[in-house]
Design an enzyme around this catalytic site. Sequence first.
Site: not given
Length: 268
Positions: A8-11, A14, A157
């Site tokens: 998982i990236t950005g784990a 959030g 974005y």
Amino acid sequence: MQGKTVLITGATNGIGRATAEALILQSAEVWLVGRNPEKTAEVQAQLGAAGFLLADLSLRGEAERVARDFAERVGKLDVLINNAGAIYDRRQESREGIELTWALNHLAYFIVTRELLPLLRESRGRVVNVSSAAHVGGKIRWNDPEFKTGYSAWAAYGQSKLANILFTRELAYRERDHGVTANALHPGMVASGFGRNNEGLGKLLKLVQPLSLSDEQGAQTSIYLASSPDVEGLSGLYFSNKRVTEPAAQALDDAAARRLWKLSESYL
């Protein structure tokens, strides 16, 4: 998820962290990708994750390296969750000179996934791409995807989140004979740290926080796509609230998906 390996990236924040925690509770072997050494190590210890890797995914070289490091260290992958992302109220560039929204929100997904496809093919694995309903207002600026002129945080974005879905669809098509499935999702409006790196946008997001989902609620569709037998064999789809949802018309443009793939390859 017993016996399954998940990256998982950005784990560390959030919905990424909430997804990791839930999959660990389902007995998955979860590996985290984070940028801050101390924070990533702390989250690994708190959650009981199998391990972690460090990378600034806005850098192409780092995205390639972290995927190769994972392949060498672990050698097995059943689920890749591309979750890392951000929004920037003013135009910024990575150290490689690429606009940060495009670099982190799209190119990192493309590069990490591409590098890990051999492992995913071996396991007939799943790719889960966190997109957003913001794709509805998105448009790929083919001649200026990095917003060198006319920068707008929401436009950049929205473009990146549209790119997530187009990438998902083209990946699903290309991997149809290899057993790898790929799906994208909208997590909902989540009351996490997302967007708080921006002064103006941070104030706006704080105002709508009482109406937002918790991290745990926002992670539910990611968890579902990573683990549920209900989605076995399903690919190239967009989900919201754990249901297949029709994305905006521009996200269904297969010619645009092929064109985006070629554009993404030009950065390698």
